[in-house]
Design a protein around this motif. Structure first.
Motif, PDB file in Angstrom:
ATOM      1  N   ASP A 159      46.254 -50.050 -40.095  1.00 14.37           N
ATOM      2  CA  ASP A 159      47.636 -50.539 -40.121  1.00 14.37           C
ATOM      3  C   ASP A 159      48.254 -50.488 -38.724  1.00 14.37           C
ATOM      4  OD1 ASP A 159      49.628 -47.911 -40.086  1.00 14.37           O
ATOM      5  OD2 ASP A 159      47.642 -47.501 -40.907  1.00 14.37           O
ATOM      6  N   THR A 160      49.246 -51.341 -38.511  1.00 16.18           N
ATOM      7  CA  THR A 160      49.793 -51.552 -37.179  1.00 16.18           C
ATOM      8  C   THR A 160      50.383 -50.281 -36.582  1.00 16.18           C
ATOM      9  OG1 THR A 160      50.281 -53.871 -37.675  1.00 16.18           O
ATOM     10  CG2 THR A 160      51.475 -52.868 -35.841  1.00 16.18           C
ATOM     11  N   GLU A 161      51.138 -49.521 -37.347  1.00 15.93           N
ATOM     12  CA  GLU A 161      51.773 -48.320 -36.807  1.00 15.93           C
ATOM     13  C   GLU A 161      50.738 -47.313 -36.343  1.00 15.93           C
ATOM     14  OE1 GLU A 161      54.940 -47.832 -36.068  1.00 15.93           O
ATOM     15  OE2 GLU A 161      55.188 -49.920 -36.667  1.00 15.93           O
ATOM     16  N   ALA A 162      49.665 -47.169 -37.121  1.00 13.01           N
ATOM     17  CA  ALA A 162      48.608 -46.239 -36.727  1.00 13.01           C
ATOM     18  C   ALA A 162      47.869 -46.741 -35.495  1.00 13.01           C
ATOM     19  CB  ALA A 162      47.638 -46.033 -37.882  1.00 13.01           C
ATOM     20  N   VAL A 163      47.702 -48.055 -35.398  1.00 17.35           N
ATOM     21  CA  VAL A 163      47.068 -48.637 -34.212  1.00 17.35           C
ATOM     22  C   VAL A 163      47.917 -48.340 -32.983  1.00 17.35           C
ATOM     23  CG1 VAL A 163      46.562 -50.809 -33.039  1.00 17.35           C
ATOM     24  CG2 VAL A 163      45.780 -50.456 -35.382  1.00 17.35           C
ATOM     25  N   VAL A 164      49.221 -48.528 -33.094  1.00 22.58           N
ATOM     26  CA  VAL A 164      50.118 -48.268 -31.966  1.00 22.58           C
ATOM     27  C   VAL A 164      50.015 -46.809 -31.543  1.00 22.58           C
ATOM     28  CG1 VAL A 164      52.536 -48.138 -31.255  1.00 22.58           C
ATOM     29  CG2 VAL A 164      51.700 -50.150 -32.501  1.00 22.58           C
ATOM     30  N   ALA A 165      50.048 -45.885 -32.502  1.00 17.69           N
ATOM     31  CA  ALA A 165      49.974 -44.459 -32.186  1.00 17.69           C
ATOM     32  C   ALA A 165      48.648 -44.113 -31.492  1.00 17.69           C
ATOM     33  CB  ALA A 165      50.137 -43.636 -33.458  1.00 17.69           C
ATOM     34  N   HIS A 166      47.559 -44.694 -31.990  1.00 17.20           N
ATOM     35  CA  HIS A 166      46.238 -44.437 -31.416  1.00 17.20           C
ATOM     36  C   HIS A 166      46.172 -44.939 -29.975  1.00 17.20           C
ATOM     37  CE1 HIS A 166      41.846 -43.965 -31.397  1.00 17.20           C
ATOM     38  NE2 HIS A 166      41.790 -45.158 -30.830  1.00 17.20           N
ATOM     39  N   ARG A 167      46.703 -46.124 -29.735  1.00 16.62           N
ATOM     40  CA  ARG A 167      46.623 -46.712 -28.399  1.00 16.62           C
ATOM     41  C   ARG A 167      47.565 -46.013 -27.420  1.00 16.62           C
ATOM     42  NH1 ARG A 167      45.706 -53.237 -29.566  1.00 16.62           N
ATOM     43  NH2 ARG A 167      43.796 -52.944 -30.785  1.00 16.62           N
ATOM     44  N   VAL A 168      48.691 -45.502 -27.914  1.00 18.60           N
ATOM     45  CA  VAL A 168      49.576 -44.716 -27.043  1.00 18.60           C
ATOM     46  C   VAL A 168      48.853 -43.445 -26.603  1.00 18.60           C
ATOM     47  CG1 VAL A 168      51.679 -43.330 -26.970  1.00 18.60           C
ATOM     48  CG2 VAL A 168      51.746 -45.633 -27.935  1.00 18.60           C
ATOM     49  N   ALA A 169      48.161 -42.806 -27.519  1.00 15.72           N
ATOM     50  CA  ALA A 169      47.411 -41.597 -27.169  1.00 15.72           C
ATOM     51  C   ALA A 169      46.322 -41.911 -26.142  1.00 15.72           C
ATOM     52  CB  ALA A 169      46.789 -40.991 -28.427  1.00 15.72           C
ATOM     53  N   TYR A 170      45.674 -43.054 -26.307  1.00 15.28           N
ATOM     54  CA  TYR A 170      44.641 -43.462 -25.348  1.00 15.28           C
ATOM     55  C   TYR A 170      45.259 -43.713 -23.976  1.00 15.28           C
ATOM     56  CZ  TYR A 170      40.655 -46.169 -23.505  1.00 15.28           C
ATOM     57  OH  TYR A 170      39.600 -46.642 -22.757  1.00 15.28           O
ATOM     58  N   ALA A 171      46.406 -44.383 -23.941  1.00 14.46           N
ATOM     59  CA  ALA A 171      47.083 -44.651 -22.675  1.00 14.46           C
ATOM     60  C   ALA A 171      47.517 -43.355 -22.001  1.00 14.46           C
ATOM     61  CB  ALA A 171      48.292 -45.565 -22.909  1.00 14.46           C
ATOM     62  N   VAL A 229      55.223 -47.536 -22.390  1.00 17.43           N
ATOM     63  CA  VAL A 229      53.865 -47.841 -22.850  1.00 17.43           C
ATOM     64  C   VAL A 229      53.883 -48.269 -24.303  1.00 17.43           C
ATOM     65  CG1 VAL A 229      51.615 -46.818 -23.353  1.00 17.43           C
ATOM     66  CG2 VAL A 229      52.734 -46.361 -21.157  1.00 17.43           C
ATOM     67  N   ARG A 230      54.651 -47.553 -25.127  1.00 13.98           N
ATOM     68  CA  ARG A 230      54.724 -47.900 -26.548  1.00 13.98           C
ATOM     69  C   ARG A 230      55.286 -49.312 -26.734  1.00 13.98           C
ATOM     70  NH1 ARG A 230      54.459 -44.880 -31.112  1.00 13.98           N
ATOM     71  NH2 ARG A 230      54.422 -42.964 -29.849  1.00 13.98           N
ATOM     72  N   ALA A 231      56.245 -49.698 -25.898  1.00 20.13           N
ATOM     73  CA  ALA A 231      56.839 -51.032 -26.018  1.00 20.13           C
ATOM     74  C   ALA A 231      55.801 -52.116 -25.726  1.00 20.13           C
ATOM     75  CB  ALA A 231      58.025 -51.162 -25.072  1.00 20.13           C
ATOM     76  N   VAL A 232      54.967 -51.905 -24.698  1.00 28.59           N
ATOM     77  CA  VAL A 232      53.921 -52.881 -24.392  1.00 28.59           C
ATOM     78  C   VAL A 232      52.920 -52.957 -25.533  1.00 28.59           C
ATOM     79  CG1 VAL A 232      52.012 -53.447 -22.840  1.00 28.59           C
ATOM     80  CG2 VAL A 232      54.164 -52.604 -21.890  1.00 28.59           C
ATOM     81  N   ILE A 233      52.507 -51.821 -26.039  1.00 25.56           N
ATOM     82  CA  ILE A 233      51.499 -51.787 -27.110  1.00 25.56           C
ATOM     83  C   ILE A 233      52.031 -52.435 -28.375  1.00 25.56           C
ATOM     84  CG2 ILE A 233      50.225 -50.228 -28.647  1.00 25.56           C
ATOM     85  CD1 ILE A 233      49.937 -48.351 -26.214  1.00 25.56           C
ATOM     86  N   ARG A 234      53.279 -52.164 -28.717  1.00 24.22           N
ATOM     87  CA  ARG A 234      53.856 -52.767 -29.919  1.00 24.22           C
ATOM     88  C   ARG A 234      53.972 -54.282 -29.763  1.00 24.22           C
ATOM     89  NH1 ARG A 234      56.027 -50.752 -34.153  1.00 24.22           N
ATOM     90  NH2 ARG A 234      56.154 -48.674 -33.234  1.00 24.22           N
ATOM     91  N   ARG A 235      54.424 -54.724 -28.597  1.00 24.22           N
ATOM     92  CA  ARG A 235      54.531 -56.167 -28.360  1.00 24.22           C
ATOM     93  C   ARG A 235      53.153 -56.817 -28.425  1.00 24.22           C
ATOM     94  NH1 ARG A 235      56.166 -58.849 -22.597  1.00 24.22           N
ATOM     95  NH2 ARG A 235      56.085 -61.051 -23.222  1.00 24.22           N
ATOM     96  N   GLU A 236      52.149 -56.142 -27.877  1.00 24.17           N
ATOM     97  CA  GLU A 236      50.788 -56.665 -27.904  1.00 24.17           C
ATOM     98  C   GLU A 236      50.293 -56.812 -29.344  1.00 24.17           C
ATOM     99  OE1 GLU A 236      46.952 -55.840 -25.205  1.00 24.17           O
ATOM    100  OE2 GLU A 236      47.545 -54.113 -26.393  1.00 24.17           O
ATOM    101  N   ALA A 237      50.551 -55.796 -30.172  1.00 27.59           N
ATOM    102  CA  ALA A 237      50.105 -55.853 -31.560  1.00 27.59           C
ATOM    103  C   ALA A 237      50.815 -56.946 -32.342  1.00 27.59           C
ATOM    104  CB  ALA A 237      50.331 -54.488 -32.222  1.00 27.59           C
ATOM    105  N   GLU A 238      52.087 -57.146 -32.045  1.00 32.76           N
ATOM    106  CA  GLU A 238      52.877 -58.124 -32.807  1.00 32.76           C
ATOM    107  C   GLU A 238      52.512 -59.562 -32.466  1.00 32.76           C
ATOM    108  OE1 GLU A 238      56.824 -56.920 -31.852  1.00 32.76           O
ATOM    109  OE2 GLU A 238      56.902 -55.358 -33.408  1.00 32.76           O
TER     110      GLU A 238
END
Length: 283
Positions: free
Chosen positions: A157-169, A184-193
């Motif tokens: 799911d998208t929220e979990a993907v965002v959290a995972h990628r923030v941790a990676y960043a 960073v979270r803003a870029v990742i969320r925009r990328e996912a959307e």
């Protein structure tokens, strides 16, 4: 900035440009699994204000470019190299200054070897040699290896993907500077959307090399600037030093306590360095 789709050889790639098309062109190549958004808008605008026509683009299986079934990429790493040339074709540009980050830096090196006439200069950031060399280089840090080996499959799911990628960043940032989680979270969320398929980006992890040039890095004849953070956990600093040693005339710019990638805090140093480097080539 203007977003446009280009289709060359049946491959549809999403691109975006900044600045005046009459200015010297700069092609920005992002790393594997990452869309063009990681070349942040503000960074691109700074380059454009410096008199550059800046083009960034989504790799296949990222952003709005063509996507393939997750787990079954229909292309190779060599195709990603050729895609950079396809973007130039889409803009009817015979050549450009090329900058690449991480695996995008490797793609930029291979572009200079495979399509030498398309590259005016190189900027290689947080990367390593794309062609094997004669020296043993240090592996990624233990923290990096723990993250990539224990993280498992990316959540669905998208929220979990965002959290995972923030941790990676956060891990890639190197841990020596404050981490700007909100940005960073803003870029990742925009990328996912905006992605056609979030899961498809994992296809980059499955790519075969494809047809790779046999020429050594010493055959790269264009002016090259290597930029590397001293706290890079994926490619420790000796990778950048080795790269600068192997490309004739290359210069190395080190960023104290910087991790992997280009942090906003370094834009005031990196952008003038890039512009000055390119100006020195006549562009």
């Amino acid at each position: 900035m203007t977003e446009r789709m280009v289709e060359v050889d049946g491959v549809e790639l999403c691109t975006e440009s900044f600045g005046d098309p009459a200015d010297p062109p700069v092609l920005l190549v992002m790393g594997i699994g990452a869309s063009m958004l990681w070349w942040e808008d503000g960074f691109c605008r700074m380059l454009a204000r410096g008199g550059r026509f800046v083009i960034r683009y989504d790799h296949r299986d990222t952003g709005r470019s063509v996507t393939y079934e997750p787990g079954r990429p229909g292309y190779t790493g060599a195709d990603l190299v050729d895609d950079a040339a396809r973007v130039l074709d889409g803009y009817r540009l015979p050549a450009a200054h090329v900058a690449g980050v991480s695996a995008g830096g490797a793609l930029a090196q291979l572009l200079a070897l495979r399509h030498a006439d398309r590259v005016l200069s190189l900027v290689l950031v947080s990367t390593s040699a794309a062609v094997p060399g004669d020296r043993e280089l240090p592996p990624p840090t233990e923290e990096f290896l723990r993250f990539v080996t224990s993280g498992g499959a990316e959540p669905p799911d998208t929220e979990a993907v965002v959290a995972h990628r923030v941790a990676y960043a956060r891990m890639l940032a190197g841990g020596r500077r404050p981490f700007d989680e909100e940005a960073v979270r803003a870029v990742i969320r925009r990328e996912a959307e905006r992605a056609r398929s979030v899961a498809a980006a994992r296809n980059h992890e499955l790519l075969a090399d494809g047809d790779r040039p046999a020429a050594p890095l010493s055959s790269i004849a264009v002016p090259t600037l290597v930029i590397h953070g001293t706290a890079d956990p994926m490619f420790p600093l000796p990778h950048g030093r080795d790269l600068a040693r192997r490309i004739p005339g290359a210069r190395l710019l080190t960023l104290t306590d910087a991790g992997h990638g280009i942090e906003r805090a370094d834009w005031p140093v990196v952008v003038p360095a890039v512009l000055g480097h390119q100006a020195g080539t006549g562009g």
